[in-house]
Design an enzyme around this catalytic site. Structure first.
Site, short mmCIF file in Angstrom:
data_model
loop_
_atom_site.label_atom_id
_atom_site.label_comp_id
_atom_site.label_asym_id
_atom_site.label_seq_id
_atom_site.Cartn_x
_atom_site.Cartn_y
_atom_site.Cartn_z
N GLY A 53 0.83 -1.09 0.04
CA GLY A 53 0.05 -0.07 -0.06
C GLY A 53 0.85 1.45 0.01
N GLU B 69 3.64 -9.36 -10.11
CA GLU B 69 3.69 -7.82 -10.62
C GLU B 69 5.24 -7.37 -11.08
OE1 GLU B 69 2.06 -5.01 -7.82
OE2 GLU B 69 0.47 -6.37 -7.22
N ASN C 80 1.25 -11.55 -5.49
CA ASN C 80 0.08 -11.43 -4.56
C ASN C 80 -0.65 -12.90 -4.64
OD1 ASN C 80 0.08 -8.76 -3.83
ND2 ASN C 80 -0.37 -8.21 -5.86
N ARG D 14 -3.31 -14.49 -3.92
CA ARG D 14 -4.78 -14.52 -3.81
C ARG D 14 -5.44 -13.80 -4.93
NH1 ARG D 14 -4.94 -8.86 -3.42
NH2 ARG D 14 -3.24 -7.76 -2.50
#
Length: 310
Positions: A164, A275, A290, A292
């Site tokens: 984030g 990513e 990630n 998920r």
């Protein structure tokens, strides 16, 4: 054969899972906090169990309460959705120990990709391109200074447990390094209870491109193209676009093959996103994985015409 699934989440993703399960003939159990009693996911599930107070730490993050709900409703599996416990290795392991199917990767896989420094090392060993930088966690600011001088400024300090946009600092010259190191570490410690940092060479004007992968338990892995999330504010994605205007068929194949190679190297199972940073010269570098389903999955669904939740 899974006959009943508990959804350890709320909101949009809980509703998507409920819809998919209904279409597949699978019963659903919603869990909810006292504040979410009237939420749509509670109304549309076949069963619903209150698991605690309004705060997430008292409900959606409270593993014993979720497991109790799973036990009293006699479910076969738990779907974590995204956020909350979706990338919690302990939760995945506890599900396994209680003979519940965790719809996602194993604890070992979550751990291997959850620590970004370790993930980078793993991908490098698998032959996936990575950004030049520290081999692992930095011991102190002096080690960071030596490495920065070796690879030349500008560099990026990043929290190994971050996300984030927190725990990240761009350092353009040596005089900025000390302050950047302390602020990034403190920010990461407060946000993730882990102040460890690693160092990377800063790639000027990159695009942020992520590859959606799907893997089964038999070692088969495919990718479903890319999403371009380069439009960001404070390292937070604002717009997702697919296909990327910067990716042609040749580059798409190279990036997709790299994502598949990385996933196979850790025996990945389930949905995941690899990513990459895409430099102006067409070279790309692994950033993170990630483990998920992501908030952005409907963008890929709109392009490929498949329900990723199913």
């Amino acid at each position: 054969m899974v006959k009943k699934i508990l959804i350890a989440n709320r909101g949009e993703i809980a509703l998507r899972i409920i819809r998919a399960c209904h279409e597949l003939g699978i019963k659903t159990v919603a869990v909810y906090s006292q504040a979410d009693e009237l939420s749509l996911h509670v109304r549309f599930a076949d069963e619903a169990v209150c698991i605690g107070g309004p705060a997430s730490k008292d409900s959606y993050l409270k593993i014993p309460s979720i497991l109790s709900a799973a036990e009293i409703t006699n479910v076969d599996a738990i779907h974590p959705g995204y956020g909350f416990l979706a990338e919690n290795a302990e939760f995945s392991q506890i599900c396994y120990e209680n003979e519940l199917t965790f719809i996602g990767p194993s604890a070992e896989i979550i751990n291997s990709m959850g620590d970004k420094a370790s993930a980078k090392k793993t991908m490098k060993a698998a032959g996936v391109p990575v950004i030049p930088g520290s081999e692992g966690i930095l011991e102190n600011v002096e080690e960071a200074r030596v490495l920065a001088e070796e690879m030349s400024y500008p560099v990026m300090l990043k929290a190994t447990a971050g996300g984030g946009g927190r725990g990240i600092r761009l350092v353009r010259e040596s005089s900025q390094l000390g302050n950047a190191y302390s602020t990034a570490s403190n920010e990461a410690l407060k946000g993730f209870n882990n102040g460890d940092l690693y160092l990377e060479k800063f790639v000027e004007n990159p695009r942020h491109v992520e590859i959606q992968i799907v893997a089964d338990q038999f070692g088969n892995v495919i990718h479903l193209g890319e999403r371009d999330c380069s439009i960001q504010r404070r390292h937070q994605k604002l717009v997702e676009e697919s296909p990327s205007p910067a990716v042609d068929d040749t580059l798409r194949k190279r990036m997709g093959d790299a994502a598949i190679k990385g996933a196979k190297s850790i025996d990945y199972v389930g949905l995941g996103t690899v990513e990459f940073l895409l430099a102006e010269d067409g070279q790309f570098y692994f950033m993170e994985m990630n483990t998920r389903i992501q908030v952005e999955h409907p963008v890929t669904e709109a392009v490929v015409g498949k329900d990723l939740v199913k």
